[in-house]
Design a protein around this motif. Structure first.
Motif, short mmCIF file in Angstrom:
data_model
loop_
_atom_site.label_atom_id
_atom_site.label_comp_id
_atom_site.label_asym_id
_atom_site.label_seq_id
_atom_site.Cartn_x
_atom_site.Cartn_y
_atom_site.Cartn_z
N ALA A 139 0.89 -1.17 0.00
CA ALA A 139 0.00 0.00 0.00
C ALA A 139 0.92 1.21 0.00
CB ALA A 139 -0.90 -0.03 1.22
N THR A 140 1.74 1.28 -1.04
CA THR A 140 2.87 2.21 -1.04
C THR A 140 2.53 3.59 -1.60
OG1 THR A 140 3.53 1.01 -3.04
CG2 THR A 140 4.76 0.52 -1.06
N GLY A 141 1.29 3.76 -2.09
CA GLY A 141 0.88 5.10 -2.53
C GLY A 141 1.35 5.43 -3.93
N SER A 142 0.62 6.35 -4.56
CA SER A 142 0.96 6.74 -5.94
C SER A 142 1.99 7.87 -5.96
CB SER A 142 -0.27 7.26 -6.68
OG SER A 142 -1.30 6.34 -6.61
N LEU A 143 1.96 8.67 -4.91
CA LEU A 143 2.81 9.88 -4.91
C LEU A 143 3.67 9.84 -3.65
CD1 LEU A 143 -0.14 12.20 -5.94
CD2 LEU A 143 1.84 11.71 -7.37
N THR A 144 4.64 8.93 -3.66
CA THR A 144 5.42 8.66 -2.45
C THR A 144 6.90 9.03 -2.63
OG1 THR A 144 3.98 6.76 -2.10
CG2 THR A 144 6.01 6.82 -0.82
N ALA A 145 7.43 8.71 -3.81
CA ALA A 145 8.87 8.90 -4.03
C ALA A 145 9.10 10.28 -4.65
CB ALA A 145 9.39 7.80 -4.96
N PRO A 146 9.65 11.22 -3.88
CA PRO A 146 9.81 12.58 -4.41
C PRO A 146 10.75 12.60 -5.62
CG PRO A 146 10.20 12.55 -2.04
CD PRO A 146 10.12 11.12 -2.49
N ASN A 147 10.43 13.45 -6.57
CA ASN A 147 11.28 13.63 -7.74
C ASN A 147 12.17 14.85 -7.52
OD1 ASN A 147 12.32 13.83 -10.42
ND2 ASN A 147 10.72 15.34 -10.89
N MET A 148 13.46 14.62 -7.56
CA MET A 148 14.40 15.73 -7.41
C MET A 148 15.29 15.74 -8.66
SD MET A 148 15.24 18.20 -5.56
CE MET A 148 16.52 19.36 -5.97
N PRO A 149 15.04 16.64 -9.59
CA PRO A 149 15.88 16.67 -10.79
C PRO A 149 17.36 16.80 -10.40
CG PRO A 149 14.00 18.13 -11.04
CD PRO A 149 14.01 17.68 -9.61
N PRO A 150 18.24 16.12 -11.12
CA PRO A 150 19.64 16.05 -10.68
C PRO A 150 20.47 17.27 -11.06
CG PRO A 150 19.32 14.73 -12.66
CD PRO A 150 17.99 15.33 -12.35
N THR A 376 11.79 23.09 -3.86
CA THR A 376 11.47 22.28 -5.04
C THR A 376 10.13 21.60 -4.79
OG1 THR A 376 12.72 20.44 -4.13
CG2 THR A 376 13.89 21.87 -5.64
N ALA A 377 9.18 21.92 -5.67
CA ALA A 377 7.87 21.25 -5.64
C ALA A 377 7.78 20.52 -6.97
CB ALA A 377 6.76 22.27 -5.48
N THR A 378 8.77 19.67 -7.18
CA THR A 378 8.98 19.07 -8.50
C THR A 378 8.32 17.70 -8.64
OG1 THR A 378 11.17 18.57 -7.58
CG2 THR A 378 11.06 20.30 -9.24
N GLY A 379 7.36 17.43 -7.78
CA GLY A 379 6.52 16.24 -7.96
C GLY A 379 7.18 14.94 -7.55
N PHE A 380 6.74 13.87 -8.20
CA PHE A 380 7.06 12.52 -7.73
C PHE A 380 7.43 11.60 -8.88
CE2 PHE A 380 4.21 14.61 -4.86
CZ PHE A 380 4.71 14.29 -3.60
N ASP A 381 8.23 10.61 -8.56
CA ASP A 381 8.38 9.43 -9.43
C ASP A 381 7.12 8.62 -9.12
OD1 ASP A 381 9.03 7.18 -10.76
OD2 ASP A 381 10.90 6.77 -9.70
N ALA A 382 6.06 8.98 -9.81
CA ALA A 382 4.72 8.57 -9.37
C ALA A 382 4.38 7.13 -9.75
CB ALA A 382 3.69 9.52 -9.97
N VAL A 383 3.42 6.59 -9.07
CA VAL A 383 2.79 5.29 -9.31
C VAL A 383 3.77 4.12 -9.12
CG1 VAL A 383 1.36 3.92 -10.89
CG2 VAL A 383 1.17 6.41 -10.90
N THR A 384 4.89 4.14 -9.81
CA THR A 384 5.83 3.01 -9.72
C THR A 384 6.99 3.30 -8.76
OG1 THR A 384 7.03 3.91 -11.60
CG2 THR A 384 5.42 2.18 -12.06
#
Ligand code: NA7
Length: 533
Positions: A139-150, A376-384
């Motif tokens: 139950a790991t959620g769709s928006l869990t892993a933050p995306n931080m552009p490198p 940074t409000a750069t979203g997530f590595d979403a879903v997967t």
């Protein structure tokens, strides 16, 4: 690791967000252990504590329905709850239903291996726990892993850098600070107007402008609350019969069936409806007909031009490259008005992207910006993202990373062929954020728990999805995506928010009722698409 350190459990649940918490409750007849990376419950609402964080679905809906007493007794102060209220609710539920005894906090899952002989999962955590269990429910959620552009130079910057999804619990003091803000999605749009009031200066770095409609949040009306409480059972049932598991006004007319005057009136009403997403349901064909969609786009652009005084800024804020609703429609509170403040500047980083952090701020390809704080409000590595960050090894030592190298594949969004006894809630190719996630999460947990109960009852030990079923599900997902305009936007729905991320559309846009019916009929038709033994 020696066997004496192995702990046995029936079911390991990954994540103590809203779905994981309900899964603990629903499956508490088994020996259940829940592993959670955060120090508290609530998932998304534990991590995302940035200023202005608020749900965009009304709280009478965005809440649990499994316990009548809970929904009768709980009081939401506002229509659309703020993060502190959602976190308070999650904690209340954890205490009221004695969930904490099953949860291990600050204990992220690191890796998992399936033992094909024993039909058991070995689950290893960062803290050194080693669990051996029969089922895993992610139950790991769709928006869990933050995306931080490198962007390079992070360590060089003398000020502070924050990601909105890892916001410090003690908050941030912006007084007298020059703040750079990257990202203009739902998160940025909620946070920035509040930060602009506190900071000396706010510089907004925008890659793609967002469509935003007013939130209409307000204190929850008592009579309205009573009406919901008097009818909860029916309402919860009705919710599951709607596209997004949410009771809003669903239109019957297409845009072309309305006169220009009617169109204008309907759009104005939708804008002022105080009901999130109503603009996307102004006409029946907003998400399926490009002309109808463009009508709504132009309506919002007109609103932007009428609110934002500087014409150049207004033009930059007008989205022109994708259909409204293709990315999630943002719900704001004074977002466009914020650009009329003297201390707010908009920088377009589409043409001239951000190149690096410097000692004193940010550098784009064309200019340097001196800043004290960068957000940074750069979203997530979403879903997967949350699943891909765990090293998961299924049958024949196949890894999930390899299996999903070209994009995620699932059966009904719940199982991955070759990874037996592992279920996902809100996994890839479920309606996920297209449908209200607490109620549909409860539905998916019940569906999963019924399957497990049945396995136990029949003395079975192994359940997997067939590759053929996975393929057929992919065709269903593609078929419904093809009928919608979502595919014309680069967004977290299709992974195109992250450079190099592969795969197609990761959300099921056929509506929740169709999704639920397909899940139910698979089970009713003798577990069609599953292998059970
Ligand atoms: P989103 O909606 O994915 O928004 C992220 C924002 O960050 C968006 O404006 C992105 O621009 C921007 N971004 C991402 N990477 C970059 C780079 N490299 N340079 C500049 N700008 C960048 O995430 P949110 O957290 O706002 O919302 C996620 C969900 O939470 C939302 O859909 C709701 O369901 C609740 P882009 O648009 O990709 O050009």
């Amino acid at each position: 690791m020696s066997n004496k350190n192995v702990e046995h459990a029936d079911i390991v649940i990954i994540g103590a967000g809203f779905s994981g918490m309900y899964a603990i409750h629903r499956l508490r007849n088994y020996k259940v252990v829940c592993l959670e990376s955060g120090a508290g419950v609530g998932g998304t609402w534990y991590w995302n504590r940035y200023p202005g964080a608020r749900v965009d679905i009304q709280s009478v809906e965005y809440s649990y329905g499994f316990d009548e007493k809970l929904q009768q007794e709980w009081h939401w102060p506002e229509y659309f709850s703020a993060q502190p209220d959602l976190e308070r609710y999650a904690n209340h539920v954890a205490d009221r239903f004695d969930l904490r005894e099953h949860i291990r906090f600050s204990n992220p899952v690191k890796s998992m291996q399936f033992d094909e002989v024993e039909n058991r999962w070995h689950v290893y955590t960062d803290n050194g726990d080693h669990l051996l269990c029969r089922y895993v429910i992610a139950a790991t959620g769709s928006l869990t892993a933050p995306n931080m552009p490198p962007w390079p130079g992070r360590d060089r910057f003398k000020g502070d850098i924050y990601h909105t999804a890892r916001w410090p619990a003690q908050g941030v003091d912006f007084a007298g600070k020059r703040v750079g803000f990257i990202g203009t999605g739902s998160t940025g749009i909620q946070a920035m107007p509040i930060i602009a009031e506190q900071a000396q200066e706010l510089v907004v770095f925008q890659r793609t402008p967002a469509f935003c409609m007013p939130s209409g949040n307000r204190p929850l009306d008592q009579a309205y609350e009573q009406d919901w409480k008097a009818n909860y059972e029916d309402r919860r049932r009705q919710m599951l019969q709607t596209y997004g598991a949410s009771i809003i006004e669903y239109p019957t007319a297409t845009a072309a069936e309305c006169s220009p005057e009617q169109q204008a009136e309907i759009l104005e009403q939708a804008w002022n409806s105080k009901s999130s997403f109503q603009l996307l349901f102004a006409f029946r064909d907003v998400m399926t007909n490009a002309a109808a969609n463009e009508l709504v786009c132009e309506f919002v652009r007109d609103k932007i031009r009428s609110i934002v005084k500087n014409p150049e800024t207004a033009t930059s804020l007008c989205p022109t490259t994708y259909p409204i609703g293709g990315k999630r429609l943002c719900i704001g509170n004074g977002y466009y008005d914020m650009y009329n403040r003297d201390n707010v500047t908009l920088v377009d980083v589409k043409e001239s992207p951000i190149a690096e952090f410097t000692e004193s701020g940010l550098r784009t390809l064309s200019a340097d910006y001196d800043l004290d704080v960068i957000i940074t409000a750069t979203g997530f590595d979403a879903v997967t993202g949350a699943m891909s960050r765990i090293d998961i090894q299924g049958s024949n030592k196949s890894t999930l990373t390899d299996k999903w190298a070209e994009g995620p594949t699932t059966y009904l969004g719940a199982m991955v062929s070759g990874f037996p006894n592992m279920f996902m809630i809100h996994g890839p190719s479920t309606p996920a954020a297209q449908a209200q996630m607490i109620t549909t999460g409860e539905w998916q947990v019940n569906w999963t728990a019924d399957i497990i109960d049945r396995m136990e009852h029949e003395g079975l030990v192994h359940i997997d999805a067939t590759e053929q079923a996975e393929q057929q599900w992919a065709e269903e997902v593609d078929m419904v995506s093809e009928q919608s305009l979502h595919k014309f936007a680069d967004s977290w729905y299709n992974g195109k928010n992250i450079e190099g991320k592969k795969g197609g559309f990761m959300i099921y846009v056929g509506g929740f009722p169709r999704f639920a019916e397909l899940c139910d009929s698979a089970v009713a038709n003798g577990y069609e698409g599953f292998i059970r033994k």
